[in-house]
Structure formats: C-alpha cells, structure tokens
Design an enzyme around this catalytic site. Structure first.
Site, PDB file in Angstrom:
ATOM      1  N   ASP A  16      -1.329  11.607  15.113  1.00 54.86           N
ATOM      2  CA  ASP A  16      -0.124  10.831  14.836  1.00 54.86           C
ATOM      3  C   ASP A  16       0.869  11.633  13.998  1.00 54.86           C
ATOM      4  OD1 ASP A  16      -0.997   8.670  16.283  1.00 54.86           O
ATOM      5  OD2 ASP A  16      -1.650   7.502  14.556  1.00 54.86           O
ATOM      6  N   GLY A  17       0.367  12.531  13.144  1.00 55.64           N
ATOM      7  CA  GLY A  17       1.269  13.357  12.351  1.00 55.64           C
ATOM      8  C   GLY A  17       2.146  14.244  13.210  1.00 55.64           C
ATOM      9  N   HIS A  42       7.325  -6.204 -12.811  1.00 53.37           N
ATOM     10  CA  HIS A  42       6.964  -4.792 -12.985  1.00 53.37           C
ATOM     11  C   HIS A  42       5.872  -4.437 -11.985  1.00 53.37           C
ATOM     12  CE1 HIS A  42       6.648  -1.003 -15.238  1.00 53.37           C
ATOM     13  NE2 HIS A  42       5.382  -1.044 -14.852  1.00 53.37           N
ATOM     14  N   ASP A  70       4.143  -0.686  -9.678  1.00 54.93           N
ATOM     15  CA  ASP A  70       4.248   0.741  -9.390  1.00 54.93           C
ATOM     16  C   ASP A  70       5.386   1.015  -8.419  1.00 54.93           C
ATOM     17  OD1 ASP A  70       2.137   1.331 -11.037  1.00 54.93           O
ATOM     18  OD2 ASP A  70       0.763   1.944  -9.445  1.00 54.93           O
ATOM     19  N   ALA A  73      -0.917   2.582   7.865  1.00 56.43           N
ATOM     20  CA  ALA A  73      -0.909   3.806   7.067  1.00 56.43           C
ATOM     21  C   ALA A  73      -0.929   3.462   5.576  1.00 56.43           C
ATOM     22  CB  ALA A  73       0.303   4.653   7.453  1.00 56.43           C
ATOM     23  N   TYR A  74       0.072   3.920   4.826  1.00 56.31           N
ATOM     24  CA  TYR A  74       0.126   3.703   3.371  1.00 56.31           C
ATOM     25  C   TYR A  74       0.030   2.218   3.044  1.00 56.31           C
ATOM     26  CZ  TYR A  74       1.808   4.869  -1.396  1.00 56.31           C
ATOM     27  OH  TYR A  74       1.941   5.050  -2.740  1.00 56.31           O
ATOM     28  N   ASN A  75       0.724   1.387   3.815  1.00 53.48           N
ATOM     29  CA  ASN A  75       0.691  -0.055   3.597  1.00 53.48           C
ATOM     30  C   ASN A  75      -0.738  -0.602   3.550  1.00 53.48           C
ATOM     31  OD1 ASN A  75       1.723  -2.970   3.861  1.00 53.48           O
ATOM     32  ND2 ASN A  75       0.578  -2.717   5.761  1.00 53.48           N
ATOM     33  N   LEU A  76      -1.585  -0.131   4.448  1.00 53.85           N
ATOM     34  CA  LEU A  76      -2.963  -0.617   4.494  1.00 53.85           C
ATOM     35  C   LEU A  76      -3.713  -0.225   3.224  1.00 53.85           C
ATOM     36  CD1 LEU A  76      -5.091  -2.076   6.214  1.00 53.85           C
ATOM     37  CD2 LEU A  76      -5.671   0.131   7.228  1.00 53.85           C
ATOM     38  N   VAL A 129       0.719  -2.725  -6.750  1.00 56.20           N
ATOM     39  CA  VAL A 129       0.112  -2.956  -8.075  1.00 56.20           C
ATOM     40  C   VAL A 129       1.099  -3.698  -8.974  1.00 56.20           C
ATOM     41  CG1 VAL A 129      -1.297  -1.929  -9.887  1.00 56.20           C
ATOM     42  CG2 VAL A 129      -1.027  -0.718  -7.732  1.00 56.20           C
TER      43      VAL A 129
END
Length: 275
Positions: A66-67, A168, A170, A182-185, A205
């Site tokens: 995928d990259g 507040h 991250d 991807a990152y979301n998971l 977070v």
C-alpha cells in the site's frame, strides 16, 4: 496508450515483476514509462520519467504494498492506478503477483474499448489562512509539537460549524475510509468499509474526549487551537507543517480523488491480515 510502472524501491522481486509488466505493455504495442528508480533497477534509462510526470499517463501500475500505491497516488494526480500486492495487507493493492500480467492485459483492452472501469477513494486537505497541506489519502493529524505529558493541544472540534468536542488531547485525526485501517486504527478509531461515504473524526488521547465519529465525506471539520504554541499538521505521516497559534485548521475533501483500476480488493480478507 501511456502506461507507467512503479516498483517498490529496493525490492528485487518488485523489479522483476515490473520487468515482466513492461514486456506486457511493449508486446501490446503501447508506450512504457518507468519511474527513475525502477528504470535504474532494470537498466532501462530510455524509459525513465520523473514520477511526478505520471499524471500524464493513461494508467499506472504500482508494484509493492500500500505504501508504493500511495507514493504513486501522491504523484499521479487523477490517473487510474492498478495495485499489484507483494504479500502485504493489500487494501489498495488488489492484484496478486501471479495475476498481474493478465490483469494489465485486461486493463489495456478496456482502455482500447473505450475506457477503464475505476473506483474512487477520497483525499483530504488541511488549510489555515493562506496555507494548504499536501492532499492525504489516509489521514490528516492536527497535534502539538510533541505528544504525552506536557505536550498536546488545547482545541475545539466543529463539524459543519457545530461543536463536537474540545479540551486537551495529543491531537485530532481526520481519516478517510482508506486511512481508517492505518493510523486511525492504532488510535482506537473505527474501521470504515471503502464503500461508505464517510470520514472519521478521532481525538487522540483526549482528557475528556468524545467517541470517534463518522461524518459525511463532504463534511467540513475545523480544529481550533487556542494556544500561542500553535499546532503541527501532518498529512499521511509524511508532510509536516508547523502553524503559529492561535489557529483554526480546516480539513475537508479535495479533488482529485484517487482513482483505482483493476479488480477490487476483498476488504474483509485484507482485514484478516491485520491480526
């Protein structure tokens, strides 16, 4: 017909398959373009083109994971892309190596018969004042200059002008269905099937956050940062911009979408490779 081929950098297997596909295109009497890295690997300098010129092709074949597919998508504009999967998860790269030659011949025939059958996947951009990010296929993240204790951002999230969350955290992540895996998971966001017209809004977070939210693909998400330290905006984990605060970052769908050619991937089969 102009057919571009991009192989995963540093992979002998990808280069070997790219050579086979180059011969398929040549045998069909069509023109072959290779990105400079692939051309060097195949000692085929006469076919080399800058990858950012591949938007002028009629079709591009991405050989790798995928990259590699996303690398092509960042450079090829709205040119249809066929993804050949070399054993990775393969949400975007649907064609197994053994089927690659036949799949490419089928796409060439389709083009000659009047057009390729393509599927579209949305991209997102972030903007603030006179700045606009690189389009993202997976996600846009608005965060502090660092994560964890003492870092993060003070923020408010609005969707189409209505307040959704704030406090507040991250950071705030906005993902496409493609990027939901991807990152979301990894930030405990939901999986979104590629046939769903939606984007994910996910606080990272958060001290007093709301659950991740899926909204319409055409929704406008704004992240307002109140602190003087501003925010760092990251597109697809690669392209980063630091914005002075206070600042309001707008995230929304942009054109052109990614255009995917070839047979569709089996979303649920690919999910099984994540475990």
């Amino acid at each position: 017909m102009e057919v571009g081929i991009v192989a995963r950098k540093g992979s002998e297997r990808a280069a070997s398959l790219a050579a086979t596909l180059r011969d398929v295109v040549a045998d069909a009497g069509e023109a072959v373009w290779l990105d400079e890295e692939t051309a060097a690997a195949l000692d085929a300098g006469d076919d080399a083109r800058p990858v950012d010129a591949f938007g002028d092709c009629d079709l591009v074949v991405a050989v790798g994971g995928d990259g590699t597919f996303l690398f092509v998508a960042r450079n090829a504009g709205d040119t249809p892309i066929v993804g050949v999967n070399l054993g990775e998860v393969g949400f975007l790269n649907a064609v197994p190596p053994g089927d690659a030659a036949a799949a490419l011949r089928a796409e060439i025939r389709s083009f000659r018969d009047g057009g390729l059958d393509v599927r579209e996947a949305p991209r997102l951009t972030a903007s603030a004042d006179d700045w606009t990010s690189t389009p993202a296929a997976n996600e846009v993240v608005v965060q502090g200059d660092r994560r964890g204790p003492g870092g993060g951002i003070e923020y408010e999230v609005r969707v189409d002008g209505s307040r959704y969350a704030g406090g507040h955290a991250d950071g705030v992540l906005v993902a496409t269905p493609t990027g939901s895996t991807a990152y979301n998971l990894s930030e405990r966001g939901p999986l979104v099937h590629p046939d769903v017209d939606g984007i994910v809004v996910n606080e990272m977070v958060a001290e007093e956050g709301m659950p991740p939210l899926v909204v319409d693909t055409d929704a406008t998400v704004t992240v307002s940062i109140s602190g003087e330290a501003g925010a760092t905006v990251v597109s697809d984990g690669r392209d980063t911009a630091s914005l002075d605060g206070p600042v309001e970052v707008t995230v929304e769908r942009t054109a052109p979408p990614i255009r995917v050619a070839g047979p569709p991937s089996d979303f649920f089969e690919a999910l099984g490779k994540l475990s």
